[in-house]
Motif scaffolding. Structure first.
Motif, PDB file in Angstrom:
ATOM      1  N   ASN A  72      30.445  51.142  12.259  1.00 54.15           N
ATOM      2  CA  ASN A  72      31.422  50.242  11.641  1.00 54.15           C
ATOM      3  C   ASN A  72      32.033  50.823  10.365  1.00 54.15           C
ATOM      4  OD1 ASN A  72      29.111  47.976  12.708  1.00 54.15           O
ATOM      5  ND2 ASN A  72      31.246  47.622  13.268  1.00 54.15           N
ATOM      6  N   VAL A  73      31.689  52.084  10.024  1.00 47.56           N
ATOM      7  CA  VAL A  73      32.096  52.637   8.738  1.00 47.56           C
ATOM      8  C   VAL A  73      32.704  54.032   8.915  1.00 47.56           C
ATOM      9  CG1 VAL A  73      31.316  53.323   6.426  1.00 47.56           C
ATOM     10  CG2 VAL A  73      30.240  51.372   7.578  1.00 47.56           C
TER      11      VAL A  73
ATOM     12  N   MET B  65      36.940  40.085   3.422  1.00 42.70           N
ATOM     13  CA  MET B  65      37.138  39.757   4.832  1.00 42.70           C
ATOM     14  C   MET B  65      36.160  40.517   5.730  1.00 42.70           C
ATOM     15  SD  MET B  65      39.548  37.466   4.951  1.00 42.70           S
ATOM     16  CE  MET B  65      39.100  36.789   3.327  1.00 42.70           C
ATOM     17  N   VAL B  66      35.094  41.060   5.165  1.00 42.58           N
ATOM     18  CA  VAL B  66      34.116  41.799   5.961  1.00 42.58           C
ATOM     19  C   VAL B  66      33.443  40.897   6.985  1.00 42.58           C
ATOM     20  CG1 VAL B  66      31.948  43.108   5.859  1.00 42.58           C
ATOM     21  CG2 VAL B  66      33.739  43.559   4.196  1.00 42.58           C
ATOM     22  N   ASP B  67      33.332  39.611   6.687  1.00 35.09           N
ATOM     23  CA  ASP B  67      32.731  38.698   7.663  1.00 35.09           C
ATOM     24  C   ASP B  67      33.523  38.673   8.970  1.00 35.09           C
ATOM     25  OD1 ASP B  67      34.581  37.355   5.744  1.00 35.09           O
ATOM     26  OD2 ASP B  67      34.355  35.663   7.115  1.00 35.09           O
ATOM     27  N   LEU B  68      34.842  38.903   8.889  1.00 36.55           N
ATOM     28  CA  LEU B  68      35.662  38.949  10.102  1.00 36.55           C
ATOM     29  C   LEU B  68      35.353  40.197  10.918  1.00 36.55           C
ATOM     30  CD1 LEU B  68      39.135  37.694   8.811  1.00 36.55           C
ATOM     31  CD2 LEU B  68      37.277  36.389   9.863  1.00 36.55           C
ATOM     32  N   VAL B  69      34.980  41.269  10.243  1.00 35.58           N
ATOM     33  CA  VAL B  69      34.545  42.480  10.955  1.00 35.58           C
ATOM     34  C   VAL B  69      33.271  42.176  11.727  1.00 35.58           C
ATOM     35  CG1 VAL B  69      33.739  44.850  10.710  1.00 35.58           C
ATOM     36  CG2 VAL B  69      35.637  44.024   9.288  1.00 35.58           C
TER      37      VAL B  69
ATOM     38  N   ASN C 232      40.179  41.888  14.844  1.00 36.23           N
ATOM     39  CA  ASN C 232      41.004  43.089  14.749  1.00 36.23           C
ATOM     40  C   ASN C 232      41.423  43.306  13.297  1.00 36.23           C
ATOM     41  OD1 ASN C 232      42.325  45.314  15.900  1.00 36.23           O
ATOM     42  ND2 ASN C 232      44.240  44.188  16.153  1.00 36.23           N
ATOM     43  N   VAL C 233      40.433  43.624  12.459  1.00 39.75           N
ATOM     44  CA  VAL C 233      40.607  43.735  11.012  1.00 39.75           C
ATOM     45  C   VAL C 233      39.953  45.016  10.521  1.00 39.75           C
ATOM     46  CG1 VAL C 233      39.977  42.722   8.778  1.00 39.75           C
ATOM     47  CG2 VAL C 233      40.722  41.240  10.649  1.00 39.75           C
ATOM     48  N   LEU C 234      40.651  45.718   9.636  1.00 40.28           N
ATOM     49  CA  LEU C 234      40.109  46.894   8.958  1.00 40.28           C
ATOM     50  C   LEU C 234      40.091  46.606   7.464  1.00 40.28           C
ATOM     51  CD1 LEU C 234      39.263  49.880   8.561  1.00 40.28           C
ATOM     52  CD2 LEU C 234      41.705  50.477   8.695  1.00 40.28           C
ATOM     53  N   VAL C 235      38.918  46.653   6.854  1.00 38.89           N
ATOM     54  CA  VAL C 235      38.765  46.468   5.411  1.00 38.89           C
ATOM     55  C   VAL C 235      38.548  47.834   4.773  1.00 38.89           C
ATOM     56  CG1 VAL C 235      37.327  45.489   3.575  1.00 38.89           C
ATOM     57  CG2 VAL C 235      37.814  44.147   5.645  1.00 38.89           C
ATOM     58  N   THR C 236      39.334  48.158   3.754  1.00 33.75           N
ATOM     59  CA  THR C 236      39.130  49.419   3.037  1.00 33.75           C
ATOM     60  C   THR C 236      38.653  49.141   1.618  1.00 33.75           C
ATOM     61  OG1 THR C 236      41.459  49.557   2.332  1.00 33.75           O
ATOM     62  CG2 THR C 236      40.861  50.637   4.410  1.00 33.75           C
ATOM     63  N   ARG C 237      37.818  50.035   1.127  1.00 33.59           N
ATOM     64  CA  ARG C 237      37.295  49.967  -0.238  1.00 33.59           C
ATOM     65  C   ARG C 237      37.398  51.355  -0.872  1.00 33.59           C
ATOM     66  NH1 ARG C 237      33.302  45.787  -1.103  1.00 33.59           N
ATOM     67  NH2 ARG C 237      34.021  43.923  -0.009  1.00 33.59           N
ATOM     68  N   THR C 238      37.194  51.429  -2.172  1.00 29.73           N
ATOM     69  CA  THR C 238      37.299  52.700  -2.885  1.00 29.73           C
ATOM     70  C   THR C 238      36.218  52.824  -3.942  1.00 29.73           C
ATOM     71  OG1 THR C 238      38.779  54.109  -4.171  1.00 29.73           O
ATOM     72  CG2 THR C 238      38.898  51.750  -4.606  1.00 29.73           C
ATOM     73  N   PHE C 239      35.897  54.067  -4.294  1.00 32.04           N
ATOM     74  CA  PHE C 239      35.003  54.341  -5.419  1.00 32.04           C
ATOM     75  C   PHE C 239      35.790  54.675  -6.686  1.00 32.04           C
ATOM     76  CE2 PHE C 239      32.056  54.704  -1.943  1.00 32.04           C
ATOM     77  CZ  PHE C 239      30.861  54.244  -2.476  1.00 32.04           C
ATOM     78  N   SER C 240      37.115  54.480  -6.628  1.00 34.72           N
ATOM     79  CA  SER C 240      37.974  54.867  -7.751  1.00 34.72           C
ATOM     80  C   SER C 240      38.067  53.813  -8.845  1.00 34.72           C
ATOM     81  CB  SER C 240      39.388  55.167  -7.241  1.00 34.72           C
ATOM     82  OG  SER C 240      39.390  56.253  -6.356  1.00 34.72           O
TER      83      SER C 240
ATOM     84  N   GLY D 272      36.541  57.092  -0.555  1.00 36.04           N
ATOM     85  CA  GLY D 272      36.802  55.719  -0.148  1.00 36.04           C
ATOM     86  C   GLY D 272      36.154  55.485   1.196  1.00 36.04           C
ATOM     87  N   TYR D 273      36.214  54.250   1.689  1.00 34.14           N
ATOM     88  CA  TYR D 273      35.622  53.993   2.995  1.00 34.14           C
ATOM     89  C   TYR D 273      36.321  52.814   3.664  1.00 34.14           C
ATOM     90  CZ  TYR D 273      32.766  50.420   0.527  1.00 34.14           C
ATOM     91  OH  TYR D 273      32.324  49.363  -0.226  1.00 34.14           O
ATOM     92  N   GLY D 274      36.125  52.742   4.982  1.00 35.01           N
ATOM     93  CA  GLY D 274      36.686  51.654   5.764  1.00 35.01           C
ATOM     94  C   GLY D 274      35.598  50.975   6.569  1.00 35.01           C
ATOM     95  N   ILE D 275      35.792  49.681   6.835  1.00 34.23           N
ATOM     96  CA  ILE D 275      34.832  48.883   7.597  1.00 34.23           C
ATOM     97  C   ILE D 275      35.597  48.155   8.695  1.00 34.23           C
ATOM     98  CG2 ILE D 275      33.112  47.035   7.478  1.00 34.23           C
ATOM     99  CD1 ILE D 275      32.885  47.611   4.474  1.00 34.23           C
ATOM    100  N   ALA D 276      35.167  48.330   9.942  1.00 33.90           N
ATOM    101  CA  ALA D 276      35.873  47.719  11.059  1.00 33.90           C
ATOM    102  C   ALA D 276      35.015  47.797  12.324  1.00 33.90           C
ATOM    103  CB  ALA D 276      37.215  48.424  11.292  1.00 33.90           C
TER     104      ALA D 276
END
Length: 366
Positions: A89-90, A210-214, A219-227, A238-242
Protein backbone atom coordinates in the motif's frame (compact mmCIF):
# COMPACT_ATOMS: atom_id res chain seq x y z
CA UNK A 1 10.70 18.54 23.90
CA UNK A 2 12.06 21.61 25.74
CA UNK A 3 14.22 23.94 23.66
CA UNK A 4 17.27 23.42 25.89
CA UNK A 5 16.89 19.64 25.58
CA UNK A 6 16.57 19.91 21.82
CA UNK A 7 19.69 22.05 21.51
CA UNK A 8 21.58 19.69 23.77
CA UNK A 9 20.57 16.72 21.62
CA UNK A 10 21.52 18.62 18.51
CA UNK A 11 24.94 19.29 19.91
CA UNK A 12 25.59 15.58 20.51
CA UNK A 13 25.32 14.78 16.80
CA UNK A 14 28.69 15.17 15.06
CA UNK A 15 27.05 16.24 11.82
CA UNK A 16 24.85 18.76 13.56
CA UNK A 17 27.74 20.16 15.54
CA UNK A 18 30.06 20.79 12.60
CA UNK A 19 28.65 20.62 9.09
CA UNK A 20 25.19 22.01 9.73
CA UNK A 21 26.13 25.60 10.73
CA UNK A 22 28.32 25.92 7.64
CA UNK A 23 25.55 24.47 5.46
CA UNK A 24 22.96 26.81 6.95
CA UNK A 25 25.22 29.79 6.24
CA UNK A 26 25.64 28.62 2.65
CA UNK A 27 21.92 28.19 2.04
CA UNK A 28 20.75 31.28 3.92
CA UNK A 29 23.21 34.21 3.73
CA UNK A 30 23.88 36.02 6.97
CA UNK A 31 21.19 38.58 7.68
CA UNK A 32 18.66 37.02 5.30
CA UNK A 33 15.32 35.73 6.59
CA UNK A 34 13.88 32.92 4.46
CA UNK A 35 10.09 32.69 4.81
CA UNK A 36 9.28 31.66 1.26
CA UNK A 37 9.25 27.86 0.75
CA UNK A 38 7.26 26.45 3.72
CA UNK A 39 10.32 24.77 5.22
CA UNK A 40 10.96 23.73 8.81
CA UNK A 41 14.30 25.30 9.81
CA UNK A 42 14.35 23.30 13.05
CA UNK A 43 14.85 20.01 11.23
CA UNK A 44 15.98 17.39 10.58
CA UNK A 45 15.57 15.48 13.80
CA UNK A 46 18.78 15.23 15.90
CA UNK A 47 18.27 11.46 15.97
CA UNK A 48 18.10 11.42 12.17
CA UNK A 49 21.27 13.49 11.83
CA UNK A 50 23.18 11.13 14.11
CA UNK A 51 22.04 8.06 12.17
CA UNK A 52 22.81 9.66 8.80
CA UNK A 53 26.40 10.21 9.91
CA UNK A 54 26.78 6.45 10.41
CA UNK A 55 25.65 5.43 6.93
CA UNK A 56 27.36 8.09 4.81
CA UNK A 57 30.07 5.61 3.68
CA UNK A 58 27.32 3.67 1.88
CA UNK A 59 26.73 6.67 -0.39
CA UNK A 60 29.14 5.13 -2.89
CA UNK A 61 26.54 2.48 -3.72
CA UNK A 62 23.13 2.57 -5.41
CA UNK A 63 20.46 2.09 -2.72
CA UNK A 64 18.59 -0.62 -4.64
CA UNK A 65 19.42 -3.47 -2.31
CA UNK A 66 17.83 -4.18 1.07
CA UNK A 67 21.24 -5.59 2.04
CA UNK A 68 22.86 -2.20 1.45
CA UNK A 69 20.01 -0.15 2.92
CA UNK A 70 17.83 -2.33 5.18
CA UNK A 71 16.35 0.92 6.50
CA UNK A 72 14.17 1.04 3.37
CA UNK A 73 12.10 -1.92 4.56
CA UNK A 74 12.04 -0.46 8.07
CA UNK A 75 10.59 2.77 6.68
CA UNK A 76 7.91 0.86 4.76
CA UNK A 77 7.13 -1.11 7.91
CA UNK A 78 6.66 1.93 10.11
CA UNK A 79 4.59 3.88 7.57
CA UNK A 80 2.35 0.96 6.67
CA UNK A 81 2.01 -0.17 10.27
CA UNK A 82 1.10 3.33 11.45
CA UNK A 83 -1.85 3.34 9.06
CA UNK A 84 -2.95 -0.29 9.45
CA UNK A 85 -1.74 -1.19 5.94
CA UNK A 86 0.86 -3.39 4.21
CA UNK A 87 4.02 -2.73 2.18
CA UNK A 88 1.98 -3.10 -1.00
CA UNK A 89 0.00 0.00 0.00
CA UNK A 90 3.06 2.29 0.07
CA UNK A 91 5.55 3.79 -2.38
CA UNK A 92 8.48 6.08 -1.59
CA UNK A 93 9.56 8.85 -3.96
CA UNK A 94 12.04 11.69 -4.23
CA UNK A 95 9.84 14.11 -2.33
CA UNK A 96 6.07 13.81 -2.61
CA UNK A 97 6.32 15.93 -5.74
CA UNK A 98 7.87 13.07 -7.72
CA UNK A 99 5.10 10.75 -6.56
CA UNK A 100 2.49 13.30 -7.64
CA UNK A 101 4.14 13.68 -11.04
CA UNK A 102 4.27 9.91 -11.45
CA UNK A 103 0.58 9.52 -10.63
CA UNK A 104 -0.42 12.22 -13.12
CA UNK A 105 1.64 10.57 -15.84
CA UNK A 106 0.25 7.13 -15.00
CA UNK A 107 -3.41 8.15 -14.98
CA UNK A 108 -3.41 11.38 -17.00
CA UNK A 109 -2.74 9.47 -20.20
CA UNK A 110 -6.38 8.43 -20.40
CA UNK A 111 -8.03 11.74 -19.55
CA UNK A 112 -7.90 15.18 -17.98
CA UNK A 113 -6.71 16.20 -14.54
CA UNK A 114 -9.17 18.37 -12.58
CA UNK A 115 -7.83 20.63 -9.84
CA UNK A 116 -8.62 23.88 -7.99
CA UNK A 117 -7.41 26.99 -9.81
CA UNK A 118 -5.32 28.10 -6.83
CA UNK A 119 -3.31 25.23 -5.38
CA UNK A 120 0.14 23.67 -5.31
CA UNK A 121 0.95 23.15 -8.99
CA UNK A 122 4.59 22.20 -9.68
CA UNK A 123 3.54 18.68 -10.73
CA UNK A 124 0.61 20.04 -12.74
CA UNK A 125 2.90 22.19 -14.87
CA UNK A 126 5.21 19.20 -15.39
CA UNK A 127 2.30 17.05 -16.55
CA UNK A 128 1.01 19.77 -18.90
CA UNK A 129 4.46 20.10 -20.48
CA UNK A 130 4.26 16.39 -21.32
CA UNK A 131 0.82 16.64 -22.87
CA UNK A 132 -1.57 16.02 -19.97
CA UNK A 133 -4.65 18.26 -20.03
CA UNK A 134 -5.44 20.09 -16.79
CA UNK A 135 -8.82 21.68 -15.97
CA UNK A 136 -8.80 24.28 -13.19
CA UNK A 137 -11.91 25.07 -11.14
CA UNK A 138 -12.06 28.45 -9.31
CA UNK A 139 -12.13 28.55 -5.52
CA UNK A 140 -15.24 29.72 -3.68
CA UNK A 141 -15.40 33.34 -2.55
CA UNK A 142 -14.27 32.22 0.92
CA UNK A 143 -11.13 30.69 -0.66
CA UNK A 144 -12.33 27.17 0.02
CA UNK A 145 -11.97 24.43 -2.60
CA UNK A 146 -15.30 24.23 -4.45
CA UNK A 147 -16.05 20.52 -4.32
CA UNK A 148 -19.62 21.05 -5.51
CA UNK A 149 -18.45 22.80 -8.68
CA UNK A 150 -15.80 20.16 -9.30
CA UNK A 151 -18.29 17.35 -8.89
CA UNK A 152 -20.75 19.10 -11.19
CA UNK A 153 -18.10 19.46 -13.91
CA UNK A 154 -16.84 15.89 -13.66
CA UNK A 155 -17.49 13.83 -16.78
CA UNK A 156 -15.95 10.89 -18.62
CA UNK A 157 -13.09 13.07 -19.88
CA UNK A 158 -11.66 13.45 -16.34
CA UNK A 159 -9.25 10.72 -15.21
CA UNK A 160 -7.72 12.34 -12.11
CA UNK A 161 -8.82 14.85 -9.47
CA UNK A 162 -6.02 16.50 -7.49
CA UNK A 163 -6.68 18.16 -4.13
CA UNK A 164 -4.21 19.53 -1.59
CA UNK A 165 -5.60 19.24 1.92
CA UNK A 166 -4.92 21.67 3.55
CA UNK A 167 -4.66 23.68 0.39
CA UNK A 168 -1.53 25.62 -0.57
CA UNK A 169 -1.26 28.65 -0.56
CA UNK A 170 -4.45 29.34 1.41
CA UNK A 171 -3.67 27.03 4.34
CA UNK A 172 -7.33 26.02 4.59
CA UNK A 173 -8.30 22.39 5.21
CA UNK A 174 -11.27 20.90 3.38
CA UNK A 175 -14.14 19.78 5.60
CA UNK A 176 -13.28 16.15 6.33
CA UNK A 177 -16.72 14.61 5.99
CA UNK A 178 -17.52 16.55 2.83
CA UNK A 179 -14.20 15.43 1.34
CA UNK A 180 -14.89 11.80 2.24
CA UNK A 181 -18.26 11.99 0.54
CA UNK A 182 -16.63 13.58 -2.51
CA UNK A 183 -14.01 10.82 -2.74
CA UNK A 184 -16.63 8.10 -2.47
CA UNK A 185 -18.73 9.75 -5.17
CA UNK A 186 -15.93 10.62 -7.58
CA UNK A 187 -13.68 7.60 -6.99
CA UNK A 188 -15.61 5.22 -9.30
CA UNK A 189 -15.07 7.70 -12.16
CA UNK A 190 -11.58 9.09 -11.52
CA UNK A 191 -8.57 8.62 -9.28
CA UNK A 192 -8.70 11.14 -6.42
CA UNK A 193 -5.26 12.30 -5.26
CA UNK A 194 -5.19 13.90 -1.82
CA UNK A 195 -1.94 15.74 -1.15
CA UNK A 196 -1.56 15.75 2.64
CA UNK A 197 1.81 17.51 2.85
CA UNK A 198 0.65 19.52 5.88
CA UNK A 199 -1.57 16.95 7.59
CA UNK A 200 0.59 16.68 10.72
CA UNK A 201 0.09 20.42 11.30
CA UNK A 202 -3.71 20.47 11.16
CA UNK A 203 -5.87 20.80 14.26
CA UNK A 204 -7.10 17.20 13.90
CA UNK A 205 -4.69 15.17 11.73
CA UNK A 206 -6.46 11.84 12.24
CA UNK A 207 -9.84 13.31 11.34
CA UNK A 208 -8.55 15.22 8.33
CA UNK A 209 -6.64 12.40 6.64
CA UNK A 210 -8.25 10.28 3.91
CA UNK A 211 -6.11 7.20 4.65
CA UNK A 212 -9.19 5.47 6.04
CA UNK A 213 -10.57 5.47 2.48
CA UNK A 214 -7.46 3.61 1.35
CA UNK A 215 -8.12 0.97 4.00
CA UNK A 216 -11.67 0.69 2.65
CA UNK A 217 -10.32 0.10 -0.87
CA UNK A 218 -11.47 3.32 -2.54
CA UNK A 219 -9.88 4.80 -5.66
CA UNK A 220 -7.81 7.28 -3.63
CA UNK A 221 -4.10 8.06 -3.48
CA UNK A 222 -2.84 9.94 -0.40
CA UNK A 223 0.60 11.55 -0.63
CA UNK A 224 2.76 12.77 2.25
CA UNK A 225 6.19 14.38 2.53
CA UNK A 226 9.15 14.59 4.89
CA UNK A 227 9.78 18.18 3.76
CA UNK A 228 7.43 19.94 6.19
CA UNK A 229 7.03 18.95 9.84
CA UNK A 230 10.06 16.63 9.60
CA UNK A 231 12.32 19.42 8.31
CA UNK A 232 13.87 17.37 5.49
CA UNK A 233 13.12 19.48 2.40
CA UNK A 234 16.71 19.16 1.15
CA UNK A 235 16.79 15.37 1.47
CA UNK A 236 13.85 14.79 -0.92
CA UNK A 237 11.75 11.99 0.54
CA UNK A 238 8.00 11.57 0.15
CA UNK A 239 5.57 8.69 0.04
CA UNK A 240 2.18 7.61 -1.25
CA UNK A 241 -0.54 5.43 0.27
CA UNK A 242 -3.12 3.65 -1.87
CA UNK A 243 -4.50 0.30 -3.03
CA UNK A 244 -1.79 -2.06 -4.33
CA UNK A 245 -2.93 -1.64 -7.96
CA UNK A 246 -2.59 2.16 -7.72
CA UNK A 247 0.81 1.85 -6.04
CA UNK A 248 2.04 -0.54 -8.74
CA UNK A 249 0.83 1.61 -11.62
CA UNK A 250 2.19 4.85 -10.17
CA UNK A 251 5.54 3.31 -9.20
CA UNK A 252 6.26 2.49 -12.86
CA UNK A 253 6.52 6.24 -13.49
CA UNK A 254 8.81 7.05 -10.55
CA UNK A 255 12.16 7.86 -12.13
CA UNK A 256 14.65 8.61 -9.37
CA UNK A 257 16.63 6.05 -7.40
CA UNK A 258 15.73 5.93 -3.72
CA UNK A 259 17.85 8.30 -1.65
CA UNK A 260 19.69 6.12 0.87
CA UNK A 261 20.67 9.02 3.14
CA UNK A 262 17.15 10.40 2.89
CA UNK A 263 15.56 7.03 3.69
CA UNK A 264 17.68 6.77 6.82
CA UNK A 265 16.81 10.28 7.94
CA UNK A 266 13.13 9.71 7.11
CA UNK A 267 12.87 6.56 9.19
CA UNK A 268 14.52 8.03 12.27
CA UNK A 269 12.56 11.28 11.93
CA UNK A 270 9.28 9.38 11.61
CA UNK A 271 9.82 7.60 14.92
CA UNK A 272 11.17 10.64 16.77
CA UNK A 273 7.97 11.73 18.49
CA UNK A 274 9.78 14.31 20.63
CA UNK A 275 11.04 16.15 17.56
CA UNK A 276 7.63 15.98 15.86
CA UNK A 277 6.02 17.57 18.91
CA UNK A 278 8.76 20.17 19.08
CA UNK A 279 8.33 21.09 15.41
CA UNK A 280 4.57 21.37 15.74
CA UNK A 281 4.88 23.61 18.79
CA UNK A 282 7.32 25.93 17.02
CA UNK A 283 5.11 26.16 13.93
CA UNK A 284 2.07 27.03 16.03
CA UNK A 285 4.02 29.65 17.97
CA UNK A 286 5.36 31.15 14.77
CA UNK A 287 1.97 31.17 13.08
CA UNK A 288 0.46 33.01 16.03
CA UNK A 289 3.25 35.60 15.79
CA UNK A 290 2.63 36.24 12.08
CA UNK A 291 -1.13 36.41 12.59
CA UNK A 292 -0.60 38.93 15.40
CA UNK A 293 1.65 41.04 13.17
CA UNK A 294 -1.03 41.06 10.48
CA UNK A 295 -3.76 41.96 12.96
CA UNK A 296 -1.68 44.85 14.31
CA UNK A 297 -1.53 46.21 10.75
CA UNK A 298 -5.32 45.94 10.37
CA UNK A 299 -5.11 42.82 8.18
CA UNK A 300 -7.10 39.60 8.50
CA UNK A 301 -5.08 36.52 7.49
CA UNK A 302 -6.77 33.38 6.20
CA UNK A 303 -7.10 30.96 9.17
CA UNK A 304 -4.25 28.58 8.36
CA UNK A 305 -3.69 25.01 9.52
CA UNK A 306 -0.24 24.75 7.95
CA UNK A 307 3.22 26.24 8.41
CA UNK A 308 2.41 29.36 6.39
CA UNK A 309 -0.03 32.28 6.47
CA UNK A 310 -1.92 33.69 3.45
CA UNK A 311 -3.10 37.29 3.78
CA UNK A 312 -4.64 40.03 1.65
CA UNK A 313 -2.46 43.12 2.20
CA UNK A 314 -4.83 45.47 0.35
CA UNK A 315 -2.23 46.55 -2.22
CA UNK A 316 -0.01 45.02 -4.89
CA UNK A 317 1.60 42.10 -3.11
CA UNK A 318 4.58 41.87 -5.46
CA UNK A 319 5.53 45.45 -4.57
CA UNK A 320 5.46 44.51 -0.89
CA UNK A 321 7.43 41.34 -1.60
CA UNK A 322 10.15 43.27 -3.42
CA UNK A 323 10.36 45.86 -0.65
CA UNK A 324 10.69 43.10 1.95
CA UNK A 325 13.39 41.36 -0.12
CA UNK A 326 15.43 44.58 -0.25
CA UNK A 327 15.59 44.37 3.54
CA UNK A 328 16.56 40.69 3.49
CA UNK A 329 13.17 39.14 4.26
CA UNK A 330 11.97 36.68 1.60
CA UNK A 331 8.24 35.96 1.35
CA UNK A 332 5.97 34.82 -1.50
CA UNK A 333 3.42 36.58 -3.72
CA UNK A 334 2.30 36.70 -7.35
CA UNK A 335 -0.67 34.33 -7.26
CA UNK A 336 -2.87 34.35 -10.36
CA UNK A 337 -6.20 35.97 -9.55
CA UNK A 338 -5.01 37.08 -6.11
CA UNK A 339 -2.62 39.99 -6.76
CA UNK A 340 -2.95 41.42 -3.24
CA UNK A 341 -2.19 38.23 -1.34
CA UNK A 342 1.09 37.31 0.33
CA UNK A 343 2.20 33.96 1.75
CA UNK A 344 4.54 33.96 4.73
CA UNK A 345 6.22 30.71 5.77
CA UNK A 346 7.18 29.92 9.33
CA UNK A 347 10.86 30.37 10.14
CA UNK A 348 12.68 30.39 13.43
CA UNK A 349 10.99 32.56 16.01
CA UNK A 350 13.82 35.09 15.89
CA UNK A 351 13.33 35.34 12.10
CA UNK A 352 9.65 36.04 12.61
CA UNK A 353 10.54 38.90 14.96
CA UNK A 354 12.57 40.36 12.10
CA UNK A 355 9.61 39.83 9.78
CA UNK A 356 7.42 41.72 12.24
CA UNK A 357 9.70 44.77 12.22
CA UNK A 358 10.32 44.84 8.46
CA UNK A 359 6.71 44.12 7.47
CA UNK A 360 5.37 46.89 9.67
CA UNK A 361 7.94 49.30 8.27
CA UNK A 362 7.17 48.38 4.65
CA UNK A 363 3.41 48.44 5.12
CA UNK A 364 3.65 51.83 6.83
CA UNK A 365 5.54 53.20 3.85
CA UNK A 366 8.66 54.10 5.82
Amino acid sequence: MKRRHFLSALGTATLAGSAMPALAQYLVPEGQVRLVFNENPYGPSPRALAEVRKILPLSAYYPDSPYDYPIRDDLFDVIAGNHGLDHENVFVSSGSNEGLQAALMAYGQRGKVMTPSLTYDAHLGYAEALGVSVTRVPLRSDLQVDLDAMEAQLDDSVAVVYLANPNNPTGLPIDAERLRAFCRSVGPKALVIIDEAYNELTDEPEKDTMVDLVREGHNVLVTRTFSKIFGMAGLRVGYGIARPDIIKKTSKHIMAWPNGVGLTAAYHSYIDSDFIRFSREKVLQGRAMVEKTCAQMGLTPVPSQTNFVFVDVGRDAMTVRRAMAKEGVLINAGYDGYPQHLRVSMGRLEDLKTFDRVFKRVMSGA
